[in-house]
Design a protein around this motif. Structure first.
Motif, PDB file in Angstrom:
ATOM      1  N   GLY A 219       0.815  -1.206   0.000  1.00  0.00           N
ATOM      2  CA  GLY A 219       0.000   0.000   0.000  1.00  0.00           C
ATOM      3  C   GLY A 219       0.846   1.252   0.000  1.00  0.00           C
ATOM      4  N   ALA A 220       0.160   2.398   0.036  1.00  0.00           N
ATOM      5  CA  ALA A 220       0.820   3.703   0.051  1.00  0.00           C
ATOM      6  C   ALA A 220       0.331   4.485   1.260  1.00  0.00           C
ATOM      7  CB  ALA A 220       0.512   4.474  -1.235  1.00  0.00           C
ATOM      8  N   LEU A 221       1.253   4.906   2.098  1.00  0.00           N
ATOM      9  CA  LEU A 221       0.916   5.641   3.317  1.00  0.00           C
ATOM     10  C   LEU A 221       0.784   7.124   3.011  1.00  0.00           C
ATOM     11  CD1 LEU A 221       0.620   5.771   6.434  1.00  0.00           C
ATOM     12  CD2 LEU A 221       3.113   6.043   6.528  1.00  0.00           C
ATOM     13  N   LEU A 222      -0.294   7.729   3.475  1.00  0.00           N
ATOM     14  CA  LEU A 222      -0.467   9.168   3.334  1.00  0.00           C
ATOM     15  C   LEU A 222       0.265   9.866   4.472  1.00  0.00           C
ATOM     16  CD1 LEU A 222      -4.220   9.520   2.271  1.00  0.00           C
ATOM     17  CD2 LEU A 222      -2.199   8.965   0.894  1.00  0.00           C
ATOM     18  N   GLY A 223       1.404  10.474   4.149  1.00  0.00           N
ATOM     19  CA  GLY A 223       2.194  11.161   5.159  1.00  0.00           C
ATOM     20  C   GLY A 223       1.596  12.486   5.552  1.00  0.00           C
ATOM     21  N   GLY A 224       0.831  13.076   4.656  1.00  0.00           N
ATOM     22  CA  GLY A 224       0.170  14.347   4.924  1.00  0.00           C
ATOM     23  C   GLY A 224      -0.945  14.563   3.916  1.00  0.00           C
TER      24      GLY A 224
ATOM     25  N   THR B 264       1.985  13.787  15.562  1.00  0.00           N
ATOM     26  CA  THR B 264       1.238  12.698  16.188  1.00  0.00           C
ATOM     27  C   THR B 264       2.189  11.541  16.477  1.00  0.00           C
ATOM     28  OG1 THR B 264       0.672  11.538  14.114  1.00  0.00           O
ATOM     29  CG2 THR B 264      -0.817  13.295  14.829  1.00  0.00           C
ATOM     30  N   ALA B 265       1.779  10.711  17.415  1.00  0.00           N
ATOM     31  CA  ALA B 265       2.455   9.448  17.697  1.00  0.00           C
ATOM     32  C   ALA B 265       1.380   8.383  17.715  1.00  0.00           C
ATOM     33  CB  ALA B 265       3.189   9.502  19.037  1.00  0.00           C
ATOM     34  N   ALA B 266       1.574   7.327  16.929  1.00  0.00           N
ATOM     35  CA  ALA B 266       0.543   6.291  16.759  1.00  0.00           C
ATOM     36  C   ALA B 266      -0.778   6.918  16.320  1.00  0.00           C
ATOM     37  CB  ALA B 266       0.368   5.486  18.038  1.00  0.00           C
ATOM     38  N   LEU B 267      -0.673   7.957  15.472  1.00  0.00           N
ATOM     39  CA  LEU B 267      -1.814   8.677  14.892  1.00  0.00           C
ATOM     40  C   LEU B 267      -2.627   9.453  15.929  1.00  0.00           C
ATOM     41  CD1 LEU B 267      -3.075   6.041  12.289  1.00  0.00           C
ATOM     42  CD2 LEU B 267      -1.466   7.918  11.961  1.00  0.00           C
ATOM     43  N   LYS B 268      -2.046   9.659  17.124  1.00  0.00           N
ATOM     44  CA  LYS B 268      -2.709  10.455  18.156  1.00  0.00           C
ATOM     45  C   LYS B 268      -1.948  11.756  18.368  1.00  0.00           C
ATOM     46  CE  LYS B 268      -4.405   6.327  20.562  1.00  0.00           C
ATOM     47  NZ  LYS B 268      -4.401   5.553  21.835  1.00  0.00           N
ATOM     48  N   PRO B 269      -2.653  12.889  18.497  1.00  0.00           N
ATOM     49  CA  PRO B 269      -1.971  14.178  18.685  1.00  0.00           C
ATOM     50  C   PRO B 269      -1.117  14.179  19.948  1.00  0.00           C
ATOM     51  CG  PRO B 269      -4.297  14.505  18.188  1.00  0.00           C
ATOM     52  CD  PRO B 269      -4.117  13.032  18.448  1.00  0.00           C
ATOM     53  N   VAL B 270       0.029  14.841  19.863  1.00  0.00           N
ATOM     54  CA  VAL B 270       0.894  15.007  21.030  1.00  0.00           C
ATOM     55  C   VAL B 270       1.150  16.503  21.216  1.00  0.00           C
ATOM     56  CG1 VAL B 270       1.998  12.747  21.072  1.00  0.00           C
ATOM     57  CG2 VAL B 270       2.864  14.470  19.530  1.00  0.00           C
ATOM     58  N   LEU B 271       0.579  17.057  22.271  1.00  0.00           N
ATOM     59  CA  LEU B 271       0.722  18.484  22.539  1.00  0.00           C
ATOM     60  C   LEU B 271       1.751  18.759  23.615  1.00  0.00           C
ATOM     61  CD1 LEU B 271      -3.036  19.574  22.417  1.00  0.00           C
ATOM     62  CD2 LEU B 271      -1.363  19.495  20.566  1.00  0.00           C
TER      63      LEU B 271
ATOM     64  N   ALA C 148      -4.149  11.924   7.218  1.00  0.00           N
ATOM     65  CA  ALA C 148      -2.772  11.454   7.358  1.00  0.00           C
ATOM     66  C   ALA C 148      -2.771  10.172   8.171  1.00  0.00           C
ATOM     67  CB  ALA C 148      -1.907  12.514   8.036  1.00  0.00           C
ATOM     68  N   GLY C 149      -1.992   9.188   7.726  1.00  0.00           N
ATOM     69  CA  GLY C 149      -1.962   7.892   8.387  1.00  0.00           C
ATOM     70  C   GLY C 149      -2.810   6.850   7.685  1.00  0.00           C
ATOM     71  N   ASP C 150      -3.699   7.292   6.775  1.00  0.00           N
ATOM     72  CA  ASP C 150      -4.456   6.337   5.965  1.00  0.00           C
ATOM     73  C   ASP C 150      -3.499   5.587   5.039  1.00  0.00           C
ATOM     74  OD1 ASP C 150      -6.829   7.118   7.098  1.00  0.00           O
ATOM     75  OD2 ASP C 150      -7.472   8.370   5.410  1.00  0.00           O
ATOM     76  N   VAL C 151      -3.811   4.339   4.761  1.00  0.00           N
ATOM     77  CA  VAL C 151      -3.029   3.531   3.830  1.00  0.00           C
ATOM     78  C   VAL C 151      -3.913   3.185   2.634  1.00  0.00           C
ATOM     79  CG1 VAL C 151      -1.760   1.389   3.474  1.00  0.00           C
ATOM     80  CG2 VAL C 151      -1.603   2.582   5.671  1.00  0.00           C
TER      81      VAL C 151
ATOM     82  N   VAL D  63      -9.090   2.303   1.354  1.00  0.00           N
ATOM     83  CA  VAL D  63      -8.170   2.782   2.383  1.00  0.00           C
ATOM     84  C   VAL D  63      -8.296   1.930   3.646  1.00  0.00           C
ATOM     85  CG1 VAL D  63      -7.726   4.720   3.939  1.00  0.00           C
ATOM     86  CG2 VAL D  63      -8.104   5.140   1.512  1.00  0.00           C
ATOM     87  N   ILE D  64      -7.159   1.673   4.291  1.00  0.00           N
ATOM     88  CA  ILE D  64      -7.157   1.049   5.619  1.00  0.00           C
ATOM     89  C   ILE D  64      -6.877   2.134   6.650  1.00  0.00           C
ATOM     90  CG2 ILE D  64      -6.039  -0.610   7.148  1.00  0.00           C
ATOM     91  CD1 ILE D  64      -5.390  -2.284   4.717  1.00  0.00           C
ATOM     92  N   ARG D  65      -7.797   2.277   7.591  1.00  0.00           N
ATOM     93  CA  ARG D  65      -7.655   3.276   8.665  1.00  0.00           C
ATOM     94  C   ARG D  65      -7.942   2.616  10.002  1.00  0.00           C
ATOM     95  NH1 ARG D  65     -11.421   8.466   8.320  1.00  0.00           N
ATOM     96  NH2 ARG D  65      -9.953   8.950   6.617  1.00  0.00           N
ATOM     97  N   ASN D  66      -6.944   2.614  10.868  1.00  0.00           N
ATOM     98  CA  ASN D  66      -7.093   1.993  12.197  1.00  0.00           C
ATOM     99  C   ASN D  66      -7.596   0.556  12.091  1.00  0.00           C
ATOM    100  OD1 ASN D  66      -6.272   4.359  13.529  1.00  0.00           O
ATOM    101  ND2 ASN D  66      -8.362   5.199  13.450  1.00  0.00           N
ATOM    102  N   GLY D  67      -7.072  -0.172  11.118  1.00  0.00           N
ATOM    103  CA  GLY D  67      -7.421  -1.580  10.973  1.00  0.00           C
ATOM    104  C   GLY D  67      -8.708  -1.837  10.222  1.00  0.00           C
ATOM    105  N   GLU D  68      -9.463  -0.792   9.884  1.00  0.00           N
ATOM    106  CA  GLU D  68     -10.723  -0.948   9.162  1.00  0.00           C
ATOM    107  C   GLU D  68     -10.566  -0.505   7.711  1.00  0.00           C
ATOM    108  OE1 GLU D  68     -13.931   1.036  11.067  1.00  0.00           O
ATOM    109  OE2 GLU D  68     -13.608   0.091  13.019  1.00  0.00           O
ATOM    110  N   THR D  69     -11.281  -1.181   6.815  1.00  0.00           N
ATOM    111  CA  THR D  69     -11.251  -0.834   5.399  1.00  0.00           C
ATOM    112  C   THR D  69     -12.388   0.127   5.082  1.00  0.00           C
ATOM    113  OG1 THR D  69     -10.296  -2.978   4.814  1.00  0.00           O
ATOM    114  CG2 THR D  69     -11.324  -1.723   3.042  1.00  0.00           C
TER     115      THR D  69
END
Length: 495
Positions: free
Chosen positions: A306-311, A448-455, A325-328, A360-366
């Motif tokens: 697949g192709a990862l969307l970096g942004g 983000t880390a593991a697709l979760k925002p880090v503030l 971002a993070g979708d495959v 697209v695969i997002r968080n394990g779901e298609t």
């Protein structure tokens, strides 16, 4: 004794004769199996042209400090010369910006594709030219030179179409099917290497689908037929006299390593240049990157396909369709996408305004998204593929080798960040530690880390010690000079 000597001599002569006969027989058989290029070169050579260009270039401006000759003998005369049209400060006559103009030229090759004078060559041969000269070598047009006009060019594939006006019909070449080529097939190249008119070289197809990092759509044919400067734009021909490639690039440090644009790619682009004078490509407004095993692990994927969307660029087609971002992306219109290059080329091959369905695969779901394509624009740089850094070695959780802090308003203003709420600024990276080997640099921002925002740093540590340990890897979305991309930290074996 005499009889034995005669028998020995006779046996030796018989053995020698047998070996000699066998040598010439094998040599004749090998010679018979070698291709004869004479007729092919004669038949195709008339449609190959030499191209020379002329253009005006300006040297860099070299201003001398004012009054630098003050107090020197004849200083006024030196000052007058340096500020004259012929001096460094003045440039040539008529040059208001103070830079000298000079004429520059280049040499290349091309080939005729229609009897009325359409010619294919490389974009880098004719780019920026004020004058394009085409020299023919056919019997009816021997040594005739024509001024050509540029019909259209495609810098991304380094192809250009030019046209000369002629009264008589010209010999021309036809495109063959490069997809049917097999490694090991004989080919010949005809061109103008180092200005040596109509040189013919022979070799084989060494490889297909080569990516030499020349552009977004690299898929070159590799050949050991000798390609040299000046061959650019010339044809690579199969044994049927069909163009199966356009000679484009070489490895300067190597011998017998040349690259040609496959005819099936070139043919489509040339048709579009002929009909529309430019090439239009689809675009969805994302930054994409390949997936490796560590990244697949961090995303919880079963494999690295697949192709990862970096942004995802704000207010562009992908964003409007709901991609993140993070979708495959693993499919486009029911066609499997196995790599970042697959996605880039599949979208680019479609026309602006078309609707495409992305799987697209997002968080394990298609999930499926319908995207309306915009026109690819190089200035936006939205389809660049970002490579991940070097493979990191295993380290412990508390030795990632980075110093970071929360972004403040001054950071966001200085870094021109306007489309995010915050993140973590990397202030230092320790050499040879995990972050360094993953390609992280000071000045990067973790979004983000593991697709979760880090503030804040607490958010970051919780994710590292939680999801990161559980999966053995954690994926960080980064921002560098306005571009978003992902890197993966390998946490397998961490305590």
């Amino acid at each position: 004794m005499i009889l034995k000597k005669r028998i020995g001599t006779g046996f030796f002569l018989l053995l020698f004769s047998f070996c000699l006969l066998n040598y010439y027989t094998v040599t004749d058989v090998n010679a018979a199996n070698l291709p004869d290029f004479r007729e092919l070169a004669k038949k195709s050579g008339d449609a190959v042209v030499n191209i020379s260009t002329e253009k005006t270039v300006k040297d860099q401006k070299r201003n001398m400090p004012p009054n630098m000759f003050r107090g020197m003998p004849n200083g006024d005369l030196f000052e007058e010369f340096f500020n004259s049209p012929f001096g460094p400060n003045g440039g040539s006559q008529g040059e208001e910006d103070g830079r000298r103009s000079r004429r520059s030229g280049s040499l290349g090759s091309g080939f005729i594709i229609s009897s009325d004078g359409f010619i294919v060559t490389n974009n880098h041969v004719v780019e920026g030219a004020d004058v394009i000269n085409v020299n023919l070598s056919s019997d009816t047009n021997k040594n005739k030179s024509y001024k050509a006009k540029l019909v259209g060019a495609d810098p991304e594939t380094d192809l250009a179409l030019i046209k000369i006006e002629v009264k008589d019909s010209l010999p021309f070449l036809k495109f063959g099917d490069s997809d049917k080529l097999e490694v090991g097939e004989w080919v010949i190249a005809i061109g103008n290497p180092f200005g040596l008119d109509h040189s013919v070289t022979a070799g084989i197809i060494s490889a297909k689908g080569r990516d030499i990092q020349a552009g977004a759509f690299d898929s070159f044919l590799q050949t050991d037929a000798s390609i040299n400067p000046g061959n650019s734009g010339g044809p690579l021909l199969n044994m049927d006299g069909e163009v199966i490639g356009i000679n484009t690039a070489i490895v300067a440090q190597g011998q017998g390593i040349g690259f040609a644009i496959p005819s099936n790619m070139a043919n489509k682009i040339i048709d579009e240049l002929k009909n529309h004078k430019k090439v239009s490509r689809g675009w969805i407004g994302v930054q994409i990157q390949p997936i490796d095993e560590k990244m697949a692990k961090a995303l919880g994927l079963q494999n690295d396909q697949g192709a990862l969307l970096g942004g995802v660029m704000p207010k562009e087609p992908a964003d409007k369709a709901g991609l993140m971002a993070g979708d495959v992306v693993v499919g486009v219109d029911n066609k499997d996408i196995t790599s970042a290059d697959d996605l880039l080329q599949e979208i680019a091959n479609k026309k602006p305004g078309n609707k495409v369905e992305l799987k697209v695969i997002r968080n394990g779901e298609t999930k499926n998204f319908v995207v309306t394509l915009a026109e690819r624009n190089l200035d936006k740089d939205g389809a660049k593929v970002y490579e991940e850094g070097s493979t990191p070695d295993n380290q412990d959780d508390f030795n990632l080798g980075i110093q970071l802090r929360s972004l403040n308003k001054d950071d966001m203003r200085r870094l021109r960040i306007t489309d995010i709420e915050g993140g973590l600024l990397i202030t230092a990276v320790e050499p040879d530690k995990e972050a360094d080997k993953a390609g992280i640099k000071p000045g990067d921002v973790i979004l983000t880390a593991a697709l979760k925002p880090v503030l804040n740093t607490n958010d970051f540590v919780k994710i590292i010690n939680g999801v990161g340990k559980e999966r053995g890897a954690v994926m960080l979305q980064m921002m560098r000079r306005g571009q978003k991309f992902f890197v993966t930290l390998d946490l397998s074996g961490k305590k």
